[in-house]
Design a protein around this motif. Structure first.
Motif, PDB file in Angstrom:
ATOM      1  N   ASP A  22       0.956  -1.082  -0.081  1.00  0.00           N
ATOM      2  CA  ASP A  22       0.130  -0.032   0.028  1.00  0.00           C
ATOM      3  C   ASP A  22       0.988   1.222   0.042  1.00  0.00           C
ATOM      4  O   ASP A  22       0.579   2.190  -0.622  1.00  0.00           O
ATOM      5  CB  ASP A  22      -1.047   0.057   1.335  1.00  0.00           C
ATOM      6  N   ARG A  23       1.892   1.205   0.770  1.00  0.00           N
ATOM      7  CA  ARG A  23       2.678   2.531   0.815  1.00  0.00           C
ATOM      8  C   ARG A  23       3.654   2.673  -0.282  1.00  0.00           C
ATOM      9  O   ARG A  23       3.793   3.788  -0.789  1.00  0.00           O
ATOM     10  CB  ARG A  23       3.792   2.086   2.030  1.00  0.00           C
ATOM     11  N   GLN A  24       4.119   1.637  -1.072  1.00  0.00           N
ATOM     12  CA  GLN A  24       4.734   1.659  -2.307  1.00  0.00           C
ATOM     13  C   GLN A  24       3.785   2.275  -3.540  1.00  0.00           C
ATOM     14  O   GLN A  24       3.951   3.151  -4.337  1.00  0.00           O
ATOM     15  CB  GLN A  24       5.099   0.315  -2.820  1.00  0.00           C
ATOM     16  N   ALA A  25       2.405   1.634  -3.394  1.00  0.00           N
ATOM     17  CA  ALA A  25       1.442   2.360  -4.179  1.00  0.00           C
ATOM     18  C   ALA A  25       1.071   3.820  -4.035  1.00  0.00           C
ATOM     19  O   ALA A  25       1.056   4.694  -5.014  1.00  0.00           O
ATOM     20  CB  ALA A  25      -0.023   1.694  -4.336  1.00  0.00           C
ATOM     21  N   ASP A  26       1.148   4.040  -2.892  1.00  0.00           N
ATOM     22  CA  ASP A  26       0.792   5.502  -2.413  1.00  0.00           C
ATOM     23  C   ASP A  26       2.091   6.393  -3.055  1.00  0.00           C
ATOM     24  O   ASP A  26       1.645   7.367  -3.588  1.00  0.00           O
ATOM     25  CB  ASP A  26       0.594   5.855  -1.102  1.00  0.00           C
ATOM     26  N   ALA A  27       3.268   5.980  -2.783  1.00  0.00           N
ATOM     27  CA  ALA A  27       4.536   6.726  -3.127  1.00  0.00           C
ATOM     28  C   ALA A  27       4.424   6.859  -4.659  1.00  0.00           C
ATOM     29  O   ALA A  27       4.872   7.894  -4.947  1.00  0.00           O
ATOM     30  CB  ALA A  27       5.576   5.845  -2.600  1.00  0.00           C
ATOM     31  N   GLU A  32       8.199   7.627   2.027  1.00  0.00           N
ATOM     32  CA  GLU A  32       9.729   6.883   1.872  1.00  0.00           C
ATOM     33  C   GLU A  32      10.168   6.645   2.914  1.00  0.00           C
ATOM     34  O   GLU A  32      10.833   5.497   3.170  1.00  0.00           O
ATOM     35  CB  GLU A  32      10.357   7.418   0.636  1.00  0.00           C
ATOM     36  N   SER A  33      10.197   7.529   3.802  1.00  0.00           N
ATOM     37  CA  SER A  33      11.182   7.593   5.008  1.00  0.00           C
ATOM     38  C   SER A  33      10.551   6.638   5.871  1.00  0.00           C
ATOM     39  O   SER A  33      11.188   6.196   6.911  1.00  0.00           O
ATOM     40  CB  SER A  33      11.307   9.030   5.682  1.00  0.00           C
TER      41      SER A  33
END
Length: 131
Positions: free
Chosen positions: A19-24, A116-117
């Protein structure tokens, strides 16, 4: 013997985004589009980028307005506030073609940096590898 459908799933699962990669990725694409629009003199390029900006922030506002229990209240409140500010400025930028897109780019870059952080060590996901 592995079923062909399971083999296909396993092959694709290696390229799945968290999910975080998709948001980024969404924010990277938005930043790229806004930067292109800022450098262009074509009003249609600017309007297209601002429309995408409005849609993305609208989805973020909707997702964080609903209480699903997955995100704490303070984080949801922050995202709703950011979405509201980005949308208000986006509307002003649509109406005033001389208004800089730098604030929208800055907000998106700040969110991207946060994504990213806090993601920890990246697995080196490469969207080009999927193609």
């Amino acid at each position: 013997m592995i079923h062909p459908a399971m083999r296909a799933y396993q092959n694709v699962a290696g390229y799945s985004l968290t999910d975080r990669q998709a948001d980024a990725t969404c924010f990277r694409l938005l930043i790229e589009e806004l930067e292109t629009a800022a450098a262009s003199s074509d009003p249609s390029v600017r309007l297209k980028a601002l429309t995408k900006n409005q849609r993305l922030w609208s989805m973020i506002m909707k997702a964080n307005s609903l209480d699903s229990g997955a995100t704490n209240y303070e984080d949801r409140e922050l995202f709703v506030r950011l979405a509201s500010q980005a949308q208000r400025y986006g509307i002003r930028a649509i109406l005033d073609t001389n208004l800089s897109l730098a604030p929208l780019i800055g907000i998106a870059e700040t969110v991207l940096e946060g994504l990213e952080s806090s993601a920890g060590p990246e697995q080196g996901f490469d969207t080009d590898a999927m193609l």
